[in-house]
Enzyme design. Structure first.
Site: not given
Length: 478
Positions: A404, A420
């Site tokens: 992301h 992440c």
């Protein structure tokens, strides 16, 4: 300013000025330089991208709007104030230069229509210069091969022999030098390769015209390479779109057990948004292939599968070196993502070819290793384009890990996430458009070189479907 008042002012602004995409803000403030709310929002976008100087300039233009929303005054040092004045002067000069360029371009376009019939409007709306007598349909039939290893007469001769004996050249063929990346494991795609030779096909193979364009590859005086270079540029533009479409069709069939009946099946609303949209060229390819009618993707055409030699084996994520000798047909394998925790790189690859390579932020041991897939794609997660997850998010195998964006661009190339994979705004938006649902993702160490390879220009597909998910609060391990 109270949060309630803050939200109400934003609601009223967007009610009267519906800017669906933050990218329009830059153009909007040019047309409405006195709108301080727009300047403030543009400053927030620049801040999210890590462009503090431009953000400060926008906040200065926003004046009391900035002070009201941020509960602080704008602190500008004399040095910063001077820099802002210089930046504003540069902006004015750039505007003047843009006007002059547009005027010159208009004259050129008029002259081009009159004097240069080889300029044609391409299927995807872009204007591309092609050699005289060459159409984009003929470019589509062109075959391009890479040869790896040393750039020598011996390797070139062996590759040419393979082209002529095993590969049928109906129209036009190009042999380029696939120079390996710094680690010797991959071939870079984004930089145009040296053109070694070209072959103009004839019905009688004995009459095929072979032109050498590189002195190191022949015992001859090489010919000028402007024609094959122009053909390669147009071919490469088409091949990226073809690669995305091939990958999306393969992903759709794997997910549903059948090919799509139309391209609209690929661009359904979230959560079935395999792709954001398709280009006119992709529509043309789909009509030619007709997979919904039982047609097969043309293997080996327009850069189809890899052919012969040690280089024919696709590179594995373990980092094995590319081969030498033989031919490599670029962009034939479906797209996949490789993430290297040791170099902080994320690469989009096809077989042995690195199509893109971006810097990323990771979480050291908190970032898992192994094989995953893109199980979800969402635009503006949690309803924000500049929140903690940025403007795009792609979930990995229905876990709490995702690829992301970020509102902390300074964390890129560092281990500051909870697991992440963080990307810069422009990078994650290009990756989001290029990879379909179901794209494999491999995470490990020692897989990629450090070179950064971005698209120029950035590839962007038409936004033809709804990809937001306002009903879910994302809690990825940012």
């Amino acid at each position: 300013m109270k949060a309630k008042d803050h939200d109400e002012q934003l609601r009223q602004f967007f009610q009267h000025h519906p800017l669906e995409n933050p990218a329009y803000l830059k153009q909007y403030v040019r047309e409405h330089p006195n709108n301080k709310m727009a300047w403030y929002l543009l400053g927030r976008e620049y801040d999210a991208q890590g462009k503090r100087g431009k953000a400060l300039y926008c906040y200065t233009q926003a004046g009391e709007i900035y002070e009201a929303f941020e509960n602080q005054t704008i602190a500008v040092s004399p040095e910063s104030e001077q820099s802002l004045r210089q930046w504003e002067q540069q902006s004015r000069r750039k505007k003047l230069q843009r006007r002059l360029r547009w005027a010159a371009l208009s004259v050129f376009m008029v002259l081009g229509v009159l004097l240069a019939p080889e300029l044609r409007q391409s299927k995807d709306g872009e204007r591309a210069a092609l050699p005289a007598g060459m159409t984009r349909e003929q470019v589509q039939e062109t075959k391009v091969y890479y040869v790896t290893g040393a750039k020598s007469k011996e390797n070139t001769a062996a590759a040419l022999q393979e082209m002529l004996l095993k590969e049928r050249v109906n129209r036009y063929a190009i042999l380029a030098y696939g120079k390996s990346t710094e680690d010797g494991k991959w071939i870079s795609w984004t930089k145009s390769p040296p053109i070694l030779l070209s072959v103009e096909g004839k019905e009688d193979a004995a009459l095929q015209q072979i032109q050498y364009h590189d002195a190191e590859s022949c015992s001859c005086q090489p010919t000028e390479a402007s024609k094959p270079k122009a053909i390669f540029a147009a071919w490469a533009e088409q091949r990226e779109q073809e690669l995305i479409l091939r990958s999306a069709l393969a992903s759709y069939k794997q997910r549903t057990g059948k090919p799509p009946e139309s391209l609209k099946d690929l661009s359904q609303p979230y959560p079935n948004n395999v792709l954001p949209g398709v280009t006119p060229f992709m529509e043309q390819l789909f009509e030619q292939w007709n997979p919904s009618g039982g047609g097969e993707l043309p293997a080996g055409e327009s850069g189809g599968g890899e052919a012969g030699g040690a280089a024919s084996q696709p590179a594995e994520p373990n980092g094995s070196s590319i081969g030498t000798g033989g031919l490599v047909k670029p962009l034939t394998e479906p797209l996949r993502i490789v993430v290297d925790k040791s170099t902080h790189r994320l690469a989009l690859v096809s077989g042995q070819i690195i199509v893109r390579s971006y810097p990323v932020g990771l979480g050291a041991d908190r970032t898992p290793e192994g094989t995953f897939e893109i199980s979800e794609k969402v635009r503006n997660p949690n309803g924000k384009s500049n929140g903690e997850f940025g403007s795009r998010g792609m979930t990995l195998s229905d876990t709490q890990y995702a690829i992301h964006g970020t509102n902390k661009p300074s964390s890129i190339e560092k281990d500051q996430s909870l697991g992440c994979i963080r990307m810069l705004k422009e990078d994650v938006e290009e990756l989001f458009d290029m990879v379909p649902l179901g794209t494999p993702v491999t995470i490990g160490k020692g897989l990629l070189p450090t070179e950064i390879k971005r698209g120029a220009p950035v590839l962007q597909l038409p936004a033809q479907t709804e990809e937001t998910n306002p009903g879910k609060v994302y809690k990825w391990l940012n």
